[in-house]
Design a protein around this motif. Structure first.
Motif, PDB file in Angstrom:
ATOM      1  N   HIS A  90       0.784  -1.384   0.119  1.00  0.00           N
ATOM      2  CA  HIS A  90       0.110  -0.095   0.094  1.00  0.00           C
ATOM      3  C   HIS A  90       0.802   1.305   0.073  1.00  0.00           C
ATOM      4  O   HIS A  90       1.976   1.184   0.359  1.00  0.00           O
ATOM      5  CB  HIS A  90      -0.866  -0.073   1.206  1.00  0.00           C
ATOM      6  CG  HIS A  90      -0.110  -0.016   2.501  1.00  0.00           C
ATOM      7  ND1 HIS A  90       0.055   1.032   3.319  1.00  0.00           N
ATOM      8  CD2 HIS A  90       0.404  -1.177   3.127  1.00  0.00           C
ATOM      9  CE1 HIS A  90       0.792   0.501   4.523  1.00  0.00           C
ATOM     10  NE2 HIS A  90       0.906  -0.653   4.105  1.00  0.00           N
ATOM     11  N   ASP A 101       6.767   1.382   5.523  1.00  0.00           N
ATOM     12  CA  ASP A 101       5.571   0.631   5.568  1.00  0.00           C
ATOM     13  C   ASP A 101       4.795   0.842   4.465  1.00  0.00           C
ATOM     14  O   ASP A 101       4.063   1.908   4.048  1.00  0.00           O
ATOM     15  CB  ASP A 101       4.767   1.034   6.878  1.00  0.00           C
ATOM     16  CG  ASP A 101       3.723   0.448   7.125  1.00  0.00           C
ATOM     17  OD1 ASP A 101       3.127  -0.574   6.471  1.00  0.00           O
ATOM     18  OD2 ASP A 101       2.806   0.850   8.198  1.00  0.00           O
ATOM     19  N   GLY A 102       4.553  -0.095   3.980  1.00  0.00           N
ATOM     20  CA  GLY A 102       3.691  -0.170   2.611  1.00  0.00           C
ATOM     21  C   GLY A 102       4.302   0.043   1.510  1.00  0.00           C
ATOM     22  O   GLY A 102       4.399  -0.542   0.540  1.00  0.00           O
ATOM     23  N   GLU A 135      -4.841   0.969   3.089  1.00  0.00           N
ATOM     24  CA  GLU A 135      -4.598  -0.254   4.041  1.00  0.00           C
ATOM     25  C   GLU A 135      -4.796   0.134   5.171  1.00  0.00           C
ATOM     26  O   GLU A 135      -5.149  -0.650   6.248  1.00  0.00           O
ATOM     27  CB  GLU A 135      -3.097  -0.974   3.556  1.00  0.00           C
ATOM     28  CG  GLU A 135      -3.042  -2.364   4.329  1.00  0.00           C
ATOM     29  CD  GLU A 135      -2.173  -1.973   5.729  1.00  0.00           C
ATOM     30  OE1 GLU A 135      -2.195  -3.058   6.404  1.00  0.00           O
ATOM     31  OE2 GLU A 135      -1.744  -0.988   5.942  1.00  0.00           O
ATOM     32  N   GLU A 136      -4.085   1.354   5.592  1.00  0.00           N
ATOM     33  CA  GLU A 136      -4.112   1.598   7.046  1.00  0.00           C
ATOM     34  C   GLU A 136      -5.250   2.059   7.880  1.00  0.00           C
ATOM     35  O   GLU A 136      -5.475   1.883   9.038  1.00  0.00           O
ATOM     36  CB  GLU A 136      -3.305   2.941   7.086  1.00  0.00           C
ATOM     37  CG  GLU A 136      -1.849   2.904   6.634  1.00  0.00           C
ATOM     38  CD  GLU A 136      -1.006   1.905   7.693  1.00  0.00           C
ATOM     39  OE1 GLU A 136      -1.264   1.607   8.555  1.00  0.00           O
ATOM     40  OE2 GLU A 136       0.320   1.910   7.336  1.00  0.00           O
ATOM     41  N   HIS A 200       7.765  -6.765   2.635  1.00  0.00           N
ATOM     42  CA  HIS A 200       7.243  -5.404   3.841  1.00  0.00           C
ATOM     43  C   HIS A 200       8.274  -5.350   4.813  1.00  0.00           C
ATOM     44  O   HIS A 200       8.923  -6.630   4.958  1.00  0.00           O
ATOM     45  CB  HIS A 200       5.925  -5.910   4.622  1.00  0.00           C
ATOM     46  CG  HIS A 200       5.274  -4.836   5.206  1.00  0.00           C
ATOM     47  ND1 HIS A 200       5.343  -4.378   6.129  1.00  0.00           N
ATOM     48  CD2 HIS A 200       3.969  -4.292   4.581  1.00  0.00           C
ATOM     49  CE1 HIS A 200       4.504  -3.034   6.483  1.00  0.00           C
ATOM     50  NE2 HIS A 200       3.583  -3.310   5.450  1.00  0.00           N
ATOM     51  N   HIS A 366      -1.988  -7.506   7.067  1.00  0.00           N
ATOM     52  CA  HIS A 366      -1.280  -6.974   5.784  1.00  0.00           C
ATOM     53  C   HIS A 366      -2.514  -7.135   4.817  1.00  0.00           C
ATOM     54  O   HIS A 366      -3.387  -8.155   4.996  1.00  0.00           O
ATOM     55  CB  HIS A 366      -0.201  -7.565   5.505  1.00  0.00           C
ATOM     56  CG  HIS A 366       0.868  -7.275   6.515  1.00  0.00           C
ATOM     57  ND1 HIS A 366       1.603  -5.900   6.410  1.00  0.00           N
ATOM     58  CD2 HIS A 366       1.574  -8.091   7.494  1.00  0.00           C
ATOM     59  CE1 HIS A 366       2.547  -5.983   7.428  1.00  0.00           C
ATOM     60  NE2 HIS A 366       2.652  -7.140   7.902  1.00  0.00           N
TER      61      HIS A 366
HETATM   62 ZN   LIG Z   1       1.940  -2.004   6.029  1.00  0.00          ZN
END
Ligand SMILES: [Zn+2]
Length: 418
Positions: A90, A101-102, A135-136, A200, A366
């Motif tokens: 993401h 992150d992502g 996603e978050e 990730h 995830h």
């Molecule tokens: Zn993530």
């Protein structure tokens, strides 16, 4: 370099290029403290997508989007009827999120695709890099909207009217983001997928502590979420005798203490978090009449998840101190195990590249969780500094980041030729 190694995609993964692209992406929504704030379907998210389009054009990869705004970058295969192999993650972040992150899974996935392309290998199956929408779940809740809708677990209708803190709906935000790339071809979310691997950062301390470069992810622990509401009675702080009060906050404190005891675990496997606490009316001289708090509770083992999960409501009721308590479960994600066939490939490719590796379970959720229903799925973790994530200080070395993508590029190629 002999012809065999020339043909190996991992040899075309460029550490500096990957680092440059990650830092370029991190400039979009950059925060003063070195982090990233790139909310789902925001102007920053739109800019990140345009960057992906720019990069894709250089290689002649096609870019499409679907009804929830998932973005797909595709390299064609030789068999026009073959289902694709997918990789991705993401591009949205927490409000005070980090650079990796992502973004690592999307930008790194793109580096893997570029490396496969430069190796000259024509795979049988198409390979797609996907950036899943939201996603978050920080601007619009719940998260993992893009992968949930793609997998068929969620319906788009249930997401379109969700509002952010300014009252903007997902529907309106999608319209705005589609307007920034009006010529982008449309495809429907979903369809047959032959395999999925998500790269990730670990978001935990294990790989760094054990000096392992690659985590072969075995699955994702189960995650549940509850909202607890306690209703007491508002009263004057100066006049109401303590004995007669129904103080919702005092009840809530007792309940949280009791839950803490319920969740006590000498092995430190249980993850129990009260992350939000709202006291109403929130006035210094009024006895609180209502409290709402959230419980995030996770465990890798289904039986424990069920046993402790079912004990939450009775524990709350037994400690209500005369108030009324209601418990609502809003998330119920079972633990998932990743496919042995995918883990075997990731492990073997790590060994071939002489990268120290270990099996590791994912504590965080995830997008890959949703893909396990559709196709053989796996994840590759790389170390992050101090295990720090969901934090502006999130950090990972260029070498580790590139190592993960070398494993990814070779693994995707194997899957795409099956
Ligand atoms: Zn993530």
């Amino acid at each position: 370099m002999d012809s065999i190694s020339q043909n190996t995609p991992s040899n075309h993964v460029d550490t500096a290029r990957l680092g440059d692209r990650l830092m370029g992406m991190a400039q979009i929504g950059a925060t003063p403290n070195g982090g990233v704030n790139r909310q789902a379907l925001s102007a920053e998210d739109a800019a990140a997508r345009l960057k992906m389009m720019e990069w894709a054009a250089v290689y002649g990869f096609s870019v499409t989007t679907d009804e929830i705004g998932n973005l797909y970058v595709r390299r064609v295969g030789t068999d026009p009827n073959a289902a694709p192999i997918m990789t991705g993650s993401h591009l949205d972040s927490q409000p005070t999120g980090g650079k990796f992150d992502g973004a690592y899974g999307v930008v790194g996935g793109f580096e893997a695709l570029a490396a496969i392309h430069e190796s000259g290998i024509q795979t049988k199956r198409p390979i797609e890099v996907v950036a899943w929408t939201n996603e978050e779940g920080s601007r619009f809740q719940p998260g993992c909207a893009g992968s949930a809708i793609f997998s068929g677990k969620d319906r788009i209708e249930d997401h379109l009217d969700i509002k952010d803190w300014d009252g903007v709906t997902v529907r309106e935000a999608l319209k705005a983001i589609f307007a920034t790339a009006p010529d982008m071809p449309y495809r429907a979310a979903g369809g047959t997928v032959d395999g999925y691997i998500e790269a990730h950062i670990e978001q935990g301390p294990v790989l760094e502590a054990e000096a392992k470069t690659i985590g072969v992810v075995t699955g994702i622990q189960g995650a549940t979420r509850f909202v607890v509401e306690i209703v007491g009675e508002e009263a004057h702080a100066g006049t109401a005798p303590l004995k007669l009060r129904k103080d919702a906050l005092k009840s809530a404190c007792t309940i949280v203490g009791a839950l803490e005891e319920l969740m006590a675990d000498p092995t430190d496997t249980v993850r129990f978090t009260v992350g939000r606490f709202d006291v109403m009316p929130g006035s210094p001289n009024t006895v609180p009449g209502r409290v709402q708090f959230t419980i995030d509770f996770r465990h890798p083992d289904m039986d424990t998840l069920k046993r402790l999960g079912t004990a939450i409501q009775p524990t709350c009721e037994a400690n209500a101190r005369g108030c009324h308590v209601s418990v609502t479960q809003i998330v119920d994600n079972a633990p998932v195990a990743f496919a042995d066939s995918v883990m075997d490939i990731i492990r073997a490719e790590s060994d071939t590249l002489s990268l120290p590796n270990r099996d590791i379970a994912s504590g965080a959720g995830h997008d890959a969780w949703y893909m396990t229903d559709l196709c053989p799925t796996g994840m590759i973790f790389v170390p992050c500094k101090g295990g720090v994530s969901h934090n502006e200080a999130e950090s990972a070395t260029p070498e580790d980041l590139a190592a993960g993508i070398r494993v990814l590029a070779n693994s995707l190629t194997l899957l795409a030729n099956r």
